[in-house]
Design a protein around this motif. Structure first.
Motif, short mmCIF file in Angstrom:
data_model
loop_
_atom_site.label_atom_id
_atom_site.label_comp_id
_atom_site.label_asym_id
_atom_site.label_seq_id
_atom_site.Cartn_x
_atom_site.Cartn_y
_atom_site.Cartn_z
N HIS A 206 0.83 -1.21 0.00
CA HIS A 206 0.00 0.00 0.00
C HIS A 206 0.86 1.26 0.00
O HIS A 206 0.75 2.12 -0.89
N ASP A 207 1.74 1.38 0.98
CA ASP A 207 2.57 2.58 1.11
C ASP A 207 3.55 2.71 -0.05
O ASP A 207 3.83 3.82 -0.52
N GLN B 236 -5.21 7.90 -7.05
CA GLN B 236 -4.28 6.85 -6.64
C GLN B 236 -4.31 5.62 -7.57
O GLN B 236 -3.94 4.53 -7.15
N GLY C 24 -7.39 -2.90 -5.17
CA GLY C 24 -6.47 -1.99 -4.50
C GLY C 24 -5.22 -2.70 -4.01
O GLY C 24 -5.16 -3.92 -3.92
N ASN C 25 -4.19 -1.89 -3.71
CA ASN C 25 -2.89 -2.42 -3.28
C ASN C 25 -2.36 -3.42 -4.31
O ASN C 25 -1.87 -4.49 -3.94
N LYS D 43 -5.96 -8.46 -5.32
CA LYS D 43 -6.00 -7.67 -4.09
C LYS D 43 -4.68 -7.84 -3.34
O LYS D 43 -4.25 -8.96 -3.08
N ASN D 44 -4.02 -6.73 -3.05
CA ASN D 44 -2.77 -6.73 -2.30
C ASN D 44 -1.74 -7.68 -2.90
O ASN D 44 -1.36 -8.68 -2.30
#
Length: 231
Positions: free
Chosen positions: A42-43, A63, A98-99, A115-116
């Protein structure tokens, strides 16, 4: 396999010989084991996205950075933070939650959900795949209907298991790690904490758990043979 052998085989440097084939190289280089990067995706995307070349990428939504040469078909959903690399196809019905850091020249197929994840360059997840909390190495491929299961039924922490030993990860959510050039057969389930070494093949309709050695063929649980010649 002894504990120290399993620990050595599951390290980033053993599973991925071409870290330059992912934007996540700086993140993975900080890790001994690739699953250690899962909590940092994420970061890392939020740091990396704004610095991407404006000639090559555009921030199409908040984003969500997508390469101008990527092909995003209608009826897809891409939630941030996410990066989609050059020449990648995201086909109809794909759901990127996301991620997700997706490399160049990839195929994210119809009705595939991400996802991630870190998806290296030239990876294909082309038909009805679920990939969550996972890292897929360079030129790996998941056959139609194959998925990563990322949470244990009892919700306990995931460990990577060898024949007689294991590595605790401290993670509740951890799907699979595929080394470079891994082939996963159709309708296969990769159970939480699966690690498949580079250049290995998994038979279709398999249920895989734990570590699969590099350069091998996984036929079924307890029947894993080494390829005749390492590629």
């Amino acid at each position: 396999m002894r504990q120290e052998e399993l620990q050595e085989a599951c390290q980033v440097k053993q599973l991925f010989g071409q870290l330059e084939e992912t934007l996540a190289k700086p993140l993975l280089e900080q890790c001994q084991y690739p699953w250690e990067a899962l909590q940092g995706i994420h970061d890392f995307i939020l740091q990396t996205g704004p610095a991407l070349s404006k000639e090559l990428y555009e921030e199409r939504e908040d984003q969500v950075w997508i390469a101008r040469s990527a092909r995003i078909f209608p009826n897809t959903t891409i939630l941030g933070p996410a990066i989609i690399g050059p020449e990648t196809e995201v086909r109809p019905g794909a759901f990127i939650r996301g991620n997700a850091l997706v490399g160049a020249g990839c195929v994210i197929g119809n009705s595939t959900e991400l996802k991630n994840v870190i998806i290296f360059n030239s990876v294909q997840v082309p038909h009805y795949n679920y990939v969550g909390d996972s890292v897929l190495g360079y030129r790996s491929h998941m056959g139609a209907g194959s998925i990563t299961s990322n949470v244990k039924a009892d919700k306990s922490l995931v460990a990577v298991k060898g024949d007689t030993c294991s590595i605790p990860t401290g993670l509740k959510k951890f799907g699979a790690i595929l080394g470079d050039h891994v082939e996963i057969g159709c309708n296969t389930v990769l159970n939480p904490g699966t690690v498949v070494g580079s250049y290995s093949n998994v038979y279709p309709v398999s249920m895989v758990r734990g570590y699969v050695p590099a350069g091998s063929i996984y036929k079924r649980q307890g029947e894993v043979v080494q390829k005749a010649e390492q590629q």
